[in-house]
Design an enzyme around this catalytic site. Sequence first.
Site, PDB file in Angstrom:
ATOM      1  N   GLU A 100      16.743  53.390   6.990  1.00  0.00           N
ATOM      2  CA  GLU A 100      16.164  54.647   7.494  1.00  0.00           C
ATOM      3  C   GLU A 100      15.765  55.590   6.365  1.00  0.00           C
ATOM      4  O   GLU A 100      14.709  56.228   6.425  1.00  0.00           O
ATOM      5  CB  GLU A 100      17.154  55.337   8.432  1.00  0.00           C
ATOM      6  CG  GLU A 100      17.240  54.738   9.821  1.00  0.00           C
ATOM      7  CD  GLU A 100      18.051  53.459   9.875  1.00  0.00           C
ATOM      8  OE1 GLU A 100      17.988  52.748  10.905  1.00  0.00           O
ATOM      9  OE2 GLU A 100      18.757  53.169   8.875  1.00  0.00           O
ATOM     10  N   HIS A 150      27.235  56.286  18.380  1.00  0.00           N
ATOM     11  CA  HIS A 150      25.890  56.091  18.912  1.00  0.00           C
ATOM     12  C   HIS A 150      25.616  56.975  20.116  1.00  0.00           C
ATOM     13  O   HIS A 150      24.719  56.683  20.907  1.00  0.00           O
ATOM     14  CB  HIS A 150      25.682  54.625  19.311  1.00  0.00           C
ATOM     15  CG  HIS A 150      25.756  53.675  18.170  1.00  0.00           C
ATOM     16  ND1 HIS A 150      26.940  53.150  17.728  1.00  0.00           N
ATOM     17  CD2 HIS A 150      24.789  53.162  17.363  1.00  0.00           C
ATOM     18  CE1 HIS A 150      26.710  52.343  16.697  1.00  0.00           C
ATOM     19  NE2 HIS A 150      25.428  52.339  16.455  1.00  0.00           N
TER      20      HIS A 150
END
Length: 379
Positions: free
Chosen positions: A108, A177
Amino acid sequence: MGFVVVLLKREEKRMFGFIRQRAACRGNHASSLERGIRATALRTFSSSGKEMTVRDALNSALDEEMSADPKVFLMGEEVGEYQGAYKISRGLLKKYGPERVRDTPITEAGFTGIGVGAAYYGLKPVIEFMTFNFSMQAIDHIINSAAKSNYMSAGQISVPIVFRGPNGAAAGVGAQHSQCFAAWYGSCPGLKVLVPYSSEDARGLLKAAIRDPDPVVFLENELLYGESFPVSAEALDSSFCLPIGKAKIEREGNDVTITAFSKMVGYALKAAEILAKEGISAEVINLRSIRPLDTSTINASVRKTNRLVTVEEGVPQHGVGAEICATVVEESFYYLDAPIERIAGADVPMPYAANLERIAVPQVDDIVRAAKRICYRSH
């Protein structure tokens, strides 16, 4: 740093070469794939009274903006060959090719930094995070490289980039998450933060985000992707766009104002239906935008209903609801007939167990009880 500059220049050269080639080849005619997608979409609308899933709304918005502007490209993990982890980019690789739908390694920080650099050069990247929890790996680029550059360059550098992906709790994916990043990014000057609920929101706000000259954090919800919503004829037009920073009154009412965003808008609407059966008229506001926040619409509603319930999935401390409460107290305090109620997620990391997970996030009954309390109808 030298490697990054070389890589950016190489990517810029390849990208602009590809753009020129595509612009020359496309002409004014839609490809057979484009015609097929449109035909399928129209069949869907006609058979279901003009309804569209949030997934298809996002896909069509990306498709139309990429078709309209050759500077727009999509980059992220599995966005190409796999057509997106949630199939948001379905069909785009075949239509636009690997230069404009770019699969990346699991890095990322790397592809977000390349995206910001591409935006410096005048391209319009759409960066997809498989989940916004992974954006933490790239948060330096989002905040320090993207959000602050326009100000620090005295307006000389624009950063037209969109960071998008699923945000907040899904189901059974644990604490790492399940975070809601609305308040995180909403506290950063230089960013715009959008939170769509319906298919119309998804289409109109994503188009607005891509066209905007500033960096936009676009927070979707995984559990909404498969939900269908009515879509107006206006929203199906390729020129459709929603204003950034403007909330929508989803349901008008006179007794209590309920503010919500993303998935919680649906919960607020269900709560309003239950309250109506008990004689309480609730006005439901879909925020749509966290930064800028439409405080005018919120305060106007509170001055009419004299009561407020804020609803969000994230934790309460320093949350979006806290900001709304502060704004209303500052601007509409003397209109309040009852204390403000805040409904938020539990102030704990998200539990993995399904029974604990359910009580860690707001439910419809929580909203109903809060509204009844401030309407003095709890007994």
